[in-house]
Motif scaffolding. Sequence first.
Motif, PDB file in Angstrom:
ATOM      1  N   SER A  12       0.801  -1.219   0.000  1.00 35.19           N
ATOM      2  CA  SER A  12       0.000   0.000   0.000  1.00 35.19           C
ATOM      3  C   SER A  12       0.839   1.277   0.000  1.00 35.19           C
ATOM      4  O   SER A  12       0.310   2.357  -0.218  1.00 35.19           O
ATOM      5  N   ARG A  13       2.163   1.164   0.235  1.00 36.19           N
ATOM      6  CA  ARG A  13       3.003   2.361   0.265  1.00 36.19           C
ATOM      7  C   ARG A  13       4.326   2.067  -0.439  1.00 36.19           C
ATOM      8  O   ARG A  13       4.946   1.040  -0.203  1.00 36.19           O
ATOM      9  N   VAL A  14       4.731   2.997  -1.290  1.00 38.38           N
ATOM     10  CA  VAL A  14       6.009   2.919  -1.991  1.00 38.38           C
ATOM     11  C   VAL A  14       6.802   4.155  -1.613  1.00 38.38           C
ATOM     12  O   VAL A  14       6.256   5.257  -1.585  1.00 38.38           O
ATOM     13  N   THR A  15       8.073   3.984  -1.289  1.00 33.26           N
ATOM     14  CA  THR A  15       8.912   5.133  -0.976  1.00 33.26           C
ATOM     15  C   THR A  15      10.040   5.249  -1.998  1.00 33.26           C
ATOM     16  O   THR A  15      10.489   4.268  -2.572  1.00 33.26           O
ATOM     17  N   ALA A  16      10.462   6.474  -2.222  1.00 34.59           N
ATOM     18  CA  ALA A  16      11.567   6.774  -3.132  1.00 34.59           C
ATOM     19  C   ALA A  16      12.293   7.987  -2.566  1.00 34.59           C
ATOM     20  O   ALA A  16      11.872   8.546  -1.547  1.00 34.59           O
ATOM     21  N   THR A  17      13.361   8.394  -3.211  1.00 34.89           N
ATOM     22  CA  THR A  17      14.061   9.611  -2.803  1.00 34.89           C
ATOM     23  C   THR A  17      14.240  10.523  -4.005  1.00 34.89           C
ATOM     24  O   THR A  17      14.312  10.070  -5.148  1.00 34.89           O
ATOM     25  N   GLU A  26      10.877  16.659  -7.850  1.00 36.25           N
ATOM     26  CA  GLU A  26       9.864  16.916  -6.828  1.00 36.25           C
ATOM     27  C   GLU A  26       8.496  17.110  -7.465  1.00 36.25           C
ATOM     28  O   GLU A  26       7.487  16.599  -6.971  1.00 36.25           O
ATOM     29  N   ALA A  27       8.442  17.839  -8.590  1.00 41.42           N
ATOM     30  CA  ALA A  27       7.170  18.066  -9.282  1.00 41.42           C
ATOM     31  C   ALA A  27       6.596  16.750  -9.807  1.00 41.42           C
ATOM     32  O   ALA A  27       5.389  16.510  -9.715  1.00 41.42           O
ATOM     33  N   PHE A  28       7.454  15.891 -10.358  1.00 35.08           N
ATOM     34  CA  PHE A  28       7.004  14.594 -10.861  1.00 35.08           C
ATOM     35  C   PHE A  28       6.431  13.747  -9.730  1.00 35.08           C
ATOM     36  O   PHE A  28       5.355  13.164  -9.859  1.00 35.08           O
ATOM     37  N   ALA A  29       7.140  13.710  -8.609  1.00 36.21           N
ATOM     38  CA  ALA A  29       6.689  12.903  -7.468  1.00 36.21           C
ATOM     39  C   ALA A  29       5.357  13.405  -6.929  1.00 36.21           C
ATOM     40  O   ALA A  29       4.470  12.604  -6.622  1.00 36.21           O
ATOM     41  N   THR A  30       5.198  14.709  -6.819  1.00 31.96           N
ATOM     42  CA  THR A  30       3.934  15.238  -6.307  1.00 31.96           C
ATOM     43  C   THR A  30       2.806  15.090  -7.321  1.00 31.96           C
ATOM     44  O   THR A  30       1.654  14.904  -6.936  1.00 31.96           O
ATOM     45  N   ALA A  31       3.131  15.138  -8.618  1.00 34.89           N
ATOM     46  CA  ALA A  31       2.106  14.924  -9.645  1.00 34.89           C
ATOM     47  C   ALA A  31       1.544  13.505  -9.569  1.00 34.89           C
ATOM     48  O   ALA A  31       0.389  13.270  -9.920  1.00 34.89           O
ATOM     49  N   LEU A  32       2.369  12.562  -9.104  1.00 35.09           N
ATOM     50  CA  LEU A  32       1.907  11.183  -8.920  1.00 35.09           C
ATOM     51  C   LEU A  32       1.140  11.006  -7.611  1.00 35.09           C
ATOM     52  O   LEU A  32       0.695   9.916  -7.298  1.00 35.09           O
ATOM     53  N   GLY A  33       1.028  12.089  -6.836  1.00 32.91           N
ATOM     54  CA  GLY A  33       0.338  12.006  -5.556  1.00 32.91           C
ATOM     55  C   GLY A  33       1.267  11.746  -4.397  1.00 32.91           C
ATOM     56  O   GLY A  33       0.812  11.429  -3.299  1.00 32.91           O
ATOM     57  N   ARG A  59      15.261  14.012  -0.316  1.00 33.23           N
ATOM     58  CA  ARG A  59      13.953  14.052   0.342  1.00 33.23           C
ATOM     59  C   ARG A  59      13.285  12.725   0.062  1.00 33.23           C
ATOM     60  O   ARG A  59      13.300  12.229  -1.063  1.00 33.23           O
ATOM     61  N   ARG A  60      12.700  12.144   1.089  1.00 37.22           N
ATOM     62  CA  ARG A  60      11.944  10.908   0.907  1.00 37.22           C
ATOM     63  C   ARG A  60      10.570  11.272   0.366  1.00 37.22           C
ATOM     64  O   ARG A  60       9.984  12.282   0.726  1.00 37.22           O
ATOM     65  N   VAL A  61      10.066  10.452  -0.528  1.00 39.33           N
ATOM     66  CA  VAL A  61       8.742  10.634  -1.118  1.00 39.33           C
ATOM     67  C   VAL A  61       7.934   9.396  -0.788  1.00 39.33           C
ATOM     68  O   VAL A  61       8.394   8.272  -0.988  1.00 39.33           O
ATOM     69  N   GLU A  62       6.743   9.597  -0.265  1.00 38.36           N
ATOM     70  CA  GLU A  62       5.835   8.472   0.013  1.00 38.36           C
ATOM     71  C   GLU A  62       4.677   8.516  -0.967  1.00 38.36           C
ATOM     72  O   GLU A  62       3.998   9.529  -1.084  1.00 38.36           O
ATOM     73  N   LEU A  63       4.504   7.424  -1.665  1.00 29.20           N
ATOM     74  CA  LEU A  63       3.366   7.252  -2.553  1.00 29.20           C
ATOM     75  C   LEU A  63       2.482   6.181  -1.942  1.00 29.20           C
ATOM     76  O   LEU A  63       2.939   5.073  -1.671  1.00 29.20           O
ATOM     77  N   ARG A  64       1.240   6.531  -1.719  1.00 28.20           N
ATOM     78  CA  ARG A  64       0.297   5.577  -1.143  1.00 28.20           C
ATOM     79  C   ARG A  64      -0.842   5.318  -2.104  1.00 28.20           C
ATOM     80  O   ARG A  64      -1.256   6.204  -2.834  1.00 28.20           O
ATOM     81  N   ARG A  65      -1.312   4.106  -2.077  1.00 27.16           N
ATOM     82  CA  ARG A  65      -2.450   3.748  -2.909  1.00 27.16           C
ATOM     83  C   ARG A  65      -3.608   4.676  -2.566  1.00 27.16           C
ATOM     84  O   ARG A  65      -3.911   4.916  -1.418  1.00 27.16           O
TER      85      ARG A  65
END
Length: 68
Positions: A12-17, A26-33, A59-65
């Motif tokens: 349910s959660r994917v992390t990246a940096t 950062e814009a790409f990561a936030t565009a994916l939610g 910066r760590r990025v958390e993507l959640r379903r």
Amino acid sequence: MLLERAAAAGISRVTATVPVGWTAGEAFATALGGALCAPLPARPEVGNHRTGPRERAVRRVELRRGGR
């Protein structure tokens, strides 16, 4: 998509940096939610490798379903 494949595997959660200051990343990561976390300090070793002289803090990025 990555999150759909992760969900199919029960994840349910994917992390990246993203390197600090890389606005396109950062814009790409936030565009994916993704939710950007506070910058982490640069360290001499990250994961399984030693950082190079030009590697910056990240910066760590958390993507959640479902974008949560």
